[in-house]
Design an enzyme around this catalytic site. Structure first.
Site, PDB file in Angstrom:
ATOM      1  CB  SER A  51      -7.707   7.678  30.325  1.00 24.97           C
ATOM      2  OG  SER A  51      -8.249   8.123  31.464  1.00 24.97           O
ATOM      3  CB  CYS A 107      -3.835   1.031  24.659  1.00 20.64           C
ATOM      4  SG  CYS A 107      -3.978  -0.768  24.881  1.00 20.64           S
ATOM      5  CD  GLU A 157      -3.964   6.955  24.751  1.00 19.90           C
ATOM      6  OE1 GLU A 157      -4.019   5.508  24.054  1.00 19.90           O
ATOM      7  OE2 GLU A 157      -4.483   7.208  25.717  1.00 19.90           O
TER       8      GLU A 157
END
Length: 535
Positions: A254, A309, A404
């Site tokens: 993250s 991602c 996200e």
């Protein structure tokens, strides 16, 4: 259908009977996952373990070591002992180990795929891709003897410069849960072939795959102590990052943690590459091929349950894109839960599921229209599931437009112009990936020259660069902290240091005419930058 895979349990090889049902993967026995230190699998000094859960069923499939600073110290000592012998080998000799390892990865493909499906929740095709893409980086590492040589140039008369790439020493790689094989392979083979010793900290959520791969590295001929695994969580990471003998750190995870790791390394002048999260934007123009794009968009946001991602998160429809959105919704709604090819697997755990469902709810509360609703999947009794979800949002301020989600959710917004689309993409704090869908090369070039992201696609919604190109987001964004890229030539640069050697030799003991000729060759009055031997 069932398969038997081998892992190391308390220093001995144990087998797991993996029952791959149509909807999920389950394990018939529960092993303990210890640390690999100095060539042996040893329990943590803490004596503590944490459960590993199968995302598809929620059952306990293993118990992984929770390590402390003493375990990290033991791994560093073993690496320090192994380093002189490993770095003294030629790059060609080290690459020979990688050749053997690459073939072992191919031989054991099915076994590794079963483990990834079990602990990571991927469908079979995605798990195959996880192993294959990681092995592609191993193949690149095998080519490093041809890529590592430095430069040599006569820079002045009688003076040459050359450079060499030397390993950094002991390095650590901290990896996430979403690709149990591929992400460790982004770094470890290149770092090892460059002559470093590697200490890997796998995600505590998916330790099984790398435990098995560590056995393959040993079988390939890697000496004890050159590659090690220290399992654990935050205290383990801190101990690795802070250890003075660890010369470099790579991290994937993250953005919040990536920034923390990067700052921690920078504070002690340690080389670091920390890749964070993403908010990848897709831009569809009126001239796009609707069927091709719809298929690609759904694969991008729903593939791997959105846990990558490089997954699409925002779809910007510019002007009149016809029935593109209808096609996207139809394809997303037709997907089913499961782990066979073409199905959507679970998210990693209940905490992730609950966060995704909460963000969908927040978007609805803000006025979004749910075109495809995957929240019903979350009510399944077993496992952690969220179905593909398509949200038509009203503005860039929608909650799902900023953060996200790391799930199979895409937020759709209609915009009037190219400039508006670019402004939205550029305003994101992230800078990992972006894509434009169009049938016109000039249109594609306009967008790719203006996107603020490190990896761009044209009609490719998951624009992962393949070797020899390096993987990494854009500097100065929440997607990337630190130095260089994490695969290919970027990783080779990261895991080595360049030494530059400038050489001048005296006159040869020879006849006077030869000596005079050499002396004249070393004097060049026009070379004002040559200060060798001058005051």
């Amino acid at each position: 259908m069932s398969a038997v895979v081998s892992i190391t349990d308390n220093g001995t090889t144990a087998t797991i009977n993996v029952n791959l049902k149509e909807g999920a993967a389950t394990a018939a026995s529960v092993p303990s996952l210890d640390n690999l230190i100095g060539g042996a699998y040893v329990p943590p000094t803490t004596g503590e373990y944490m459960p590993v859960l199968a995302p598809a069923t929620g059952e306990v499939i293993g118990n992984v070591a929770v390590s402390g600073a003493e375990d990290v110290e033991a791994a560093v000592l073993a690496a320090r002992a192994a380093l002189p012998g490993w770095r003294s080998l030629t790059c060609k000799s080290r690459a020979a180990v990688m050749f053997k390892f690459q073939q072992l990865m191919v031989t054991h493909m099915d076994e590794l795929v079963d483990l990834i499906m079990l602990e990571g929740g991927k469908n079979r095709q995605e798990a195959v891709g996880d192993v294959a893409k990681g092995n592609e980086t191993v193949e690149w590492a095998c080519s490093m003897p041809q890529l590592m040589p430095g430069q040599l140039l006569a820079v002045s008369r009688g003076i040459t410069c050359h450079d060499t790439r030397d390993p950094l020493g002991i390095v650590t790689c901290i990896v996430p849960f979403n690709f149990p094989s591929m992400v460790p392979m982004w770094t470890c083979p290149i770092a090892l072939t460059a002559g470093n010793c590697v200490i890997l900290k796998p995600s505590e959520k998916v330790p099984l795959t790398m435990n098995r791969i560590s056995q393959l590295l040993k079988e390939a001929g890697l000496p004890d102590g050159v590659f090690q695994i220290v399992n654990g969580s935050v205290p383990t990471v801190n101990a690795l990052v802070d250890h003075p003998d660890v010369k470099a750190v790579t991290f994937v995870g993250s953005s919040k943690v990536a920034e923390i790791v990067a700052k921690r390394c920078r504070a002690i002048n340690k080389r670091v590459l920390a890749l964070g999260g993403a908010k990848n934007h897709l831009v569809a123009l009126p001239d796009c091929d609707a069927e091709m794009c719809a298929r690609d968009i759904v694969a991008s946001f729903a593939g791997c349950a959105g846990q990558r991602c490089m997954a699409a998160s925002v779809l910007l429809l510019v002007g009149d894109t016809g029935d593109l959105l209808d096609r996207v919704c139809a394809k997303a709604a037709a997907l089913v839960a499961g782990q066979q090819n073409g199905q959507v697997g679970p998210v990693i755990d209940n905490a992730s599921r609950d966060r995704i469902v909460s963000l969908i709810g927040a978007s609805v509360a803000a006025g979004a229209n749910v075109l495809v609703d995957g929240r019903e999947w979350a009510s399944r009794e077993e496992g952690s599931w969220v179905g593909p979800t398509v949200l038509m949002v009203n503005s860039v301020d929608d909650p799902t437009m900023k953060v996200e989600l790391f799930g199979p959710v895409i937020s759709v917004l209609r915009v009037e112009s190219w400039e508006e689309a670019i402004a939205i993409e550029n305003a994101s704090e992230f800078g990992n990936a972006a894509c434009v869908y169009t049938s016109n090369g000039a249109h594609a070039e306009w967008f790719t020259s203006r996107f603020e992201a490190g990896m761009l696609g044209v009609n490719v919604g998951v624009p992962v660069p393949r070797e020899p190109f390096s993987f990494g987001g854009m500097y100065g964004t929440a997607s990337k902290f630190g130095d260089m890229d994490i695969t290919g030539s970027g990783a080779m640069e990261f895991f080595t240091t360049r030494k530059k050697v400038t050489t001048k030799w005296g006159m040869p003991n020879s006849s006077a005419p030869v000596a005079a000729s050499c002396a004249a060759a070393q004097e060049d009055a026009s070379d004002k930058a040559n200060f060798a031997g001058k005051m």
